[in-house]
Design a protein around this motif. Structure first.
Motif, PDB file in Angstrom:
ATOM      1  N   ALA A 107       0.828  -1.207   0.000  1.00 14.99           N
ATOM      2  CA  ALA A 107       0.000   0.000   0.000  1.00 14.99           C
ATOM      3  C   ALA A 107       0.865   1.261   0.000  1.00 14.99           C
ATOM      4  CB  ALA A 107      -0.934  -0.001   1.205  1.00 14.99           C
ATOM      5  N   ALA A 108       1.915   1.256   0.810  1.00 18.84           N
ATOM      6  CA  ALA A 108       2.811   2.414   0.866  1.00 18.84           C
ATOM      7  C   ALA A 108       3.477   2.656  -0.481  1.00 18.84           C
ATOM      8  CB  ALA A 108       3.856   2.208   1.954  1.00 18.84           C
ATOM      9  N   GLN A 109       3.873   1.579  -1.154  1.00 20.37           N
ATOM     10  CA  GLN A 109       4.508   1.720  -2.465  1.00 20.37           C
ATOM     11  C   GLN A 109       3.516   2.256  -3.498  1.00 20.37           C
ATOM     12  OE1 GLN A 109       7.901   1.188  -3.340  1.00 20.37           O
ATOM     13  NE2 GLN A 109       7.088   2.391  -5.034  1.00 20.37           N
ATOM     14  N   LEU A 110       2.286   1.740  -3.457  1.00 21.79           N
ATOM     15  CA  LEU A 110       1.268   2.196  -4.403  1.00 21.79           C
ATOM     16  C   LEU A 110       0.942   3.676  -4.187  1.00 21.79           C
ATOM     17  CD1 LEU A 110      -1.181  -0.852  -4.408  1.00 21.79           C
ATOM     18  CD2 LEU A 110       0.439  -0.190  -6.203  1.00 21.79           C
ATOM     19  N   LEU A 111       0.923   4.097  -2.925  1.00 18.37           N
ATOM     20  CA  LEU A 111       0.658   5.509  -2.635  1.00 18.37           C
ATOM     21  C   LEU A 111       1.797   6.384  -3.152  1.00 18.37           C
ATOM     22  CD1 LEU A 111      -1.161   7.610  -1.331  1.00 18.37           C
ATOM     23  CD2 LEU A 111       0.016   7.175   0.841  1.00 18.37           C
ATOM     24  N   GLN A 112       3.016   5.947  -2.917  1.00 23.56           N
ATOM     25  CA  GLN A 112       4.174   6.692  -3.419  1.00 23.56           C
ATOM     26  C   GLN A 112       4.129   6.788  -4.941  1.00 23.56           C
ATOM     27  OE1 GLN A 112       8.012   5.457  -1.833  1.00 23.56           O
ATOM     28  NE2 GLN A 112       9.035   6.035  -3.721  1.00 23.56           N
ATOM     29  N   ASP A 113       3.811   5.677  -5.580  1.00 29.51           N
ATOM     30  CA  ASP A 113       3.723   5.664  -7.045  1.00 29.51           C
ATOM     31  C   ASP A 113       2.601   6.589  -7.524  1.00 29.51           C
ATOM     32  OD1 ASP A 113       5.760   3.809  -7.022  1.00 29.51           O
ATOM     33  OD2 ASP A 113       4.443   2.089  -7.446  1.00 29.51           O
ATOM     34  N   GLY A 114       1.476   6.586  -6.791  1.00 31.25           N
ATOM     35  CA  GLY A 114       0.349   7.431  -7.170  1.00 31.25           C
ATOM     36  C   GLY A 114       0.708   8.904  -7.134  1.00 31.25           C
ATOM     37  N   HIS A 115       1.452   9.308  -6.088  1.00 27.98           N
ATOM     38  CA  HIS A 115       1.861  10.709  -6.003  1.00 27.98           C
ATOM     39  C   HIS A 115       2.859  11.065  -7.104  1.00 27.98           C
ATOM     40  CE1 HIS A 115      -0.116  12.360  -2.469  1.00 27.98           C
ATOM     41  NE2 HIS A 115       0.036  11.186  -1.877  1.00 27.98           N
ATOM     42  N   ALA A 116       3.756  10.154  -7.410  1.00 29.94           N
ATOM     43  CA  ALA A 116       4.711  10.412  -8.500  1.00 29.94           C
ATOM     44  C   ALA A 116       3.969  10.578  -9.829  1.00 29.94           C
ATOM     45  CB  ALA A 116       5.729   9.278  -8.588  1.00 29.94           C
ATOM     46  N   THR A 117       2.974   9.728 -10.047  1.00 33.75           N
ATOM     47  CA  THR A 117       2.187   9.827 -11.279  1.00 33.75           C
ATOM     48  C   THR A 117       1.399  11.127 -11.306  1.00 33.75           C
ATOM     49  OG1 THR A 117       1.987   7.422 -11.413  1.00 33.75           O
ATOM     50  CG2 THR A 117       0.406   8.721 -12.664  1.00 33.75           C
ATOM     51  N   ALA A 118       0.805  11.497 -10.160  1.00 32.16           N
ATOM     52  CA  ALA A 118       0.028  12.741 -10.091  1.00 32.16           C
ATOM     53  C   ALA A 118       0.903  13.952 -10.395  1.00 32.16           C
ATOM     54  CB  ALA A 118      -0.619  12.874  -8.713  1.00 32.16           C
ATOM     55  N   ALA A 119       2.106  13.968  -9.845  1.00 33.59           N
ATOM     56  CA  ALA A 119       3.019  15.076 -10.116  1.00 33.59           C
ATOM     57  C   ALA A 119       3.382  15.138 -11.603  1.00 33.59           C
ATOM     58  CB  ALA A 119       4.279  14.933  -9.266  1.00 33.59           C
ATOM     59  N   GLY A 120       3.667  13.973 -12.174  1.00 36.69           N
ATOM     60  CA  GLY A 120       3.993  13.930 -13.596  1.00 36.69           C
ATOM     61  C   GLY A 120       2.838  14.393 -14.460  1.00 36.69           C
ATOM     62  N   HIS A 121       1.637  13.966 -14.107  1.00 41.89           N
ATOM     63  CA  HIS A 121       0.468  14.386 -14.882  1.00 41.89           C
ATOM     64  C   HIS A 121       0.217  15.882 -14.727  1.00 41.89           C
ATOM     65  CE1 HIS A 121      -0.265  10.449 -16.175  1.00 41.89           C
ATOM     66  NE2 HIS A 121      -1.144  10.044 -15.274  1.00 41.89           N
ATOM     67  N   GLY A 122       0.419  16.404 -13.508  1.00 43.22           N
ATOM     68  CA  GLY A 122       0.237  17.839 -13.301  1.00 43.22           C
ATOM     69  C   GLY A 122       1.142  18.647 -14.205  1.00 43.22           C
ATOM     70  N   ARG A 123       2.404  18.225 -14.292  1.00 45.39           N
ATOM     71  CA  ARG A 123       3.353  18.929 -15.171  1.00 45.39           C
ATOM     72  C   ARG A 123       2.978  18.751 -16.639  1.00 45.39           C
ATOM     73  NH1 ARG A 123       6.874  16.906 -11.104  1.00 45.39           N
ATOM     74  NH2 ARG A 123       7.278  15.018 -12.321  1.00 45.39           N
ATOM     75  N   ARG A 124       2.557  17.540 -16.998  1.00 42.96           N
ATOM     76  CA  ARG A 124       2.197  17.268 -18.386  1.00 42.96           C
ATOM     77  C   ARG A 124       0.992  18.097 -18.816  1.00 42.96           C
ATOM     78  NH1 ARG A 124       3.192  16.734 -23.503  1.00 42.96           N
ATOM     79  NH2 ARG A 124       1.815  15.316 -24.627  1.00 42.96           N
ATOM     80  N   VAL A 125      -0.017  18.162 -17.956  1.00 41.82           N
ATOM     81  CA  VAL A 125      -1.206  18.953 -18.264  1.00 41.82           C
ATOM     82  C   VAL A 125      -0.849  20.433 -18.386  1.00 41.82           C
ATOM     83  CG1 VAL A 125      -3.379  19.776 -17.251  1.00 41.82           C
ATOM     84  CG2 VAL A 125      -2.896  17.325 -17.339  1.00 41.82           C
ATOM     85  N   ALA A 126       0.041  20.894 -17.512  1.00 40.22           N
ATOM     86  CA  ALA A 126       0.489  22.285 -17.594  1.00 40.22           C
ATOM     87  C   ALA A 126       1.161  22.567 -18.935  1.00 40.22           C
ATOM     88  CB  ALA A 126       1.449  22.590 -16.448  1.00 40.22           C
ATOM     89  N   GLU A 127       1.974  21.631 -19.398  1.00 38.33           N
ATOM     90  CA  GLU A 127       2.653  21.802 -20.674  1.00 38.33           C
ATOM     91  C   GLU A 127       1.652  21.789 -21.834  1.00 38.33           C
ATOM     92  OE1 GLU A 127       5.419  22.445 -23.585  1.00 38.33           O
ATOM     93  OE2 GLU A 127       5.551  22.753 -21.419  1.00 38.33           O
ATOM     94  N   LEU A 128       0.662  20.912 -21.764  1.00 39.72           N
ATOM     95  CA  LEU A 128      -0.352  20.845 -22.816  1.00 39.72           C
ATOM     96  C   LEU A 128      -1.119  22.154 -22.909  1.00 39.72           C
ATOM     97  CD1 LEU A 128      -1.674  17.217 -22.236  1.00 39.72           C
ATOM     98  CD2 LEU A 128      -0.394  18.033 -24.217  1.00 39.72           C
ATOM     99  N   VAL A 129      -1.424  22.753 -21.752  1.00 35.02           N
ATOM    100  CA  VAL A 129      -2.113  24.032 -21.747  1.00 35.02           C
ATOM    101  C   VAL A 129      -1.233  25.116 -22.350  1.00 35.02           C
ATOM    102  CG1 VAL A 129      -3.042  25.864 -20.270  1.00 35.02           C
ATOM    103  CG2 VAL A 129      -3.633  23.484 -19.821  1.00 35.02           C
ATOM    104  N   ARG A 130       0.040  25.109 -21.981  1.00 33.90           N
ATOM    105  CA  ARG A 130       0.974  26.108 -22.505  1.00 33.90           C
ATOM    106  C   ARG A 130       1.046  26.052 -24.023  1.00 33.90           C
ATOM    107  NH1 ARG A 130       5.060  24.642 -19.814  1.00 33.90           N
ATOM    108  NH2 ARG A 130       4.926  26.179 -18.140  1.00 33.90           N
ATOM    109  N   VAL A 131       1.076  24.854 -24.553  1.00 36.05           N
ATOM    110  CA  VAL A 131       1.148  24.682 -26.006  1.00 36.05           C
ATOM    111  C   VAL A 131      -0.153  25.120 -26.661  1.00 36.05           C
ATOM    112  CG1 VAL A 131       1.297  22.978 -27.863  1.00 36.05           C
ATOM    113  CG2 VAL A 131       2.875  22.847 -25.905  1.00 36.05           C
ATOM    114  N   SER A 132      -1.292  24.759 -26.039  1.00 42.15           N
ATOM    115  CA  SER A 132      -2.582  25.036 -26.666  1.00 42.15           C
ATOM    116  C   SER A 132      -2.918  26.511 -26.720  1.00 42.15           C
ATOM    117  CB  SER A 132      -3.699  24.283 -25.924  1.00 42.15           C
ATOM    118  OG  SER A 132      -3.899  24.824 -24.643  1.00 42.15           O
ATOM    119  N   VAL A 133      -2.453  27.272 -25.716  1.00 40.56           N
ATOM    120  CA  VAL A 133      -2.756  28.702 -25.705  1.00 40.56           C
ATOM    121  C   VAL A 133      -1.634  29.535 -26.306  1.00 40.56           C
ATOM    122  CG1 VAL A 133      -4.254  28.446 -23.705  1.00 40.56           C
ATOM    123  CG2 VAL A 133      -1.860  29.094 -23.365  1.00 40.56           C
ATOM    124  N   GLY A 134      -0.552  28.853 -26.690  1.00 40.90           N
ATOM    125  CA  GLY A 134       0.549  29.559 -27.340  1.00 40.90           C
ATOM    126  C   GLY A 134       1.393  30.334 -26.363  1.00 40.90           C
TER     127      GLY A 134
END
Length: 216
Positions: free
Chosen positions: A189-216
Motif C-alpha cells: 500500500a505504501a509503495q502504491l501511494l508513493q507511485d500514485g503521487h509520483a504519477t500525479a506530479a507527472g500528470h500535473g506537469r504534463r497537463v500544464a505543458e499541454l495548456v501552454r502549447v494550446s494557448v501559445g
C-alpha cells in the motif's frame, strides 16, 4: 491560465484522493505560478440531487413545472468548466461505485445539451488529471476484481462524454493502515501511494505543458 478542481471525498482530512489532487495541483502551479484555481468541493458541500430529478421530469412531462433553480445551477457548473484551461478531478471509490454526489454533479452538468450526446463538445481536447483512490485491491486476481464500478464510469464520462484528455493517477489499498486484516498489504500500500503521487506530479506537469502549447 485557469485550473478547475473538483473534490468528491467526504473527508476534509486524511483523504487520499485529495492528497493526490494536491500533488497534481502543486505540480501544475509550479509551471504556472500565480494562475487562477477555481474549486468546487462537492464532498463537503453536496449539490441538491432533487434539482436534477425535477428538471428531468419537466423535460419529459409537459405538465410538470419548470425548474429555474436547476437551470441556474447548471449554468454555474457549466461556466466553471468552460472558463478553465485544465482540470483536476479527485474522486474516491465508495461502496464499489460512483459517489452519489459526484453522479449528481455529472447529471446536472449534462443538463447542458452542449456537453452530452450530439452537443457541440466545447471541452474537447482540454487536459485533465483524474485522481482516484480505492480502499481495497481491485486488480485482476484479487477477491474483489470486477467490483470497481467507479473508475470505468468516470473515465468514460470525462473522456467520451465531455471529451477531455484524461490522465489518471490512482492509489489502492488505502485502508491497509487502519484495517487489521490488511496488515500484510501495508508495504505494498505504501509503495502504491508513493507511485500514485509520483504519477500525479507527472500528470500535473504534463497537463500544464499541454495548456501552454494550446494557448501559445
Amino acid at each position: 491560465m485557469h485550473l478547475f478542481r473538483l473534490d468528491a471525498s467526504v473527508r476534509p482530512t486524511g483523504s487520499v484522493s485529495r492528497a493526490l489532487a494536491d500533488t497534481a495541483e502543486q505540480a501544475w502551479l509550479g509551471e504556472h505560478p500565480g494562475a487562477t484555481v477555481t474549486r468546487r468541493d462537492i464532498g463537503l458541500e453536496p449539490l441538491p440531487s432533487e434539482l436534477w430529478a425535477k428538471a428531468a421530469r419537466s423535460a419529459v412531462d409537459p405538465s410538470a413545472p419548470a425548474v429555474p433553480e436547476a437551470a441556474e445551477l447548471t449554468r454555474q457548473l457549466s461556466a466553471e468548466l468552460l472558463e478553465a484551461d485544465a482540470y483536476v478531478f479527485a474522486v474516491p471509490l465508495y461502496n464499489w461505485g460512483v459517489p452519489a454526489h459526484f453522479k449528481t454533479w455529472i447529471d446536472l452538468v449534462l443538463l447542458n445539451q452542449d456537453f452530452g450526446g450530439g452537443g457541440s463538445k466545447p471541452l474537447a481536447g482540454r487536459p485533465a488529471v483524474l485522481a482516484m483512490s480505492r480502499g481495497g485491491g481491485y486488480g485482476e486476481g484479487t477477491p474483489k476484481f470486477g467490483w470497481d464500478h467507479n473508475s470505468p464510469y468516470i473515465v468514460r464520462v470525462l473522456a467520451d462524454v465531455l471529451h477531455l484528455d484524461v490522465h489518471v493517477a490512482e492509489a489502492e489499498l488505502t485502508l491497509a493502515d487502519v484495517t487489521p486484516a490488511m496488515e500484510p498489504l501495508r508495504g505494498l500500500a505504501a509503495q502504491l501511494l508513493q507511485d500514485g503521487h509520483a504519477t500525479a506530479a507527472g500528470h500535473g506537469r504534463r497537463v500544464a505543458e499541454l495548456v501552454r502549447v494550446s494557448v501559445g
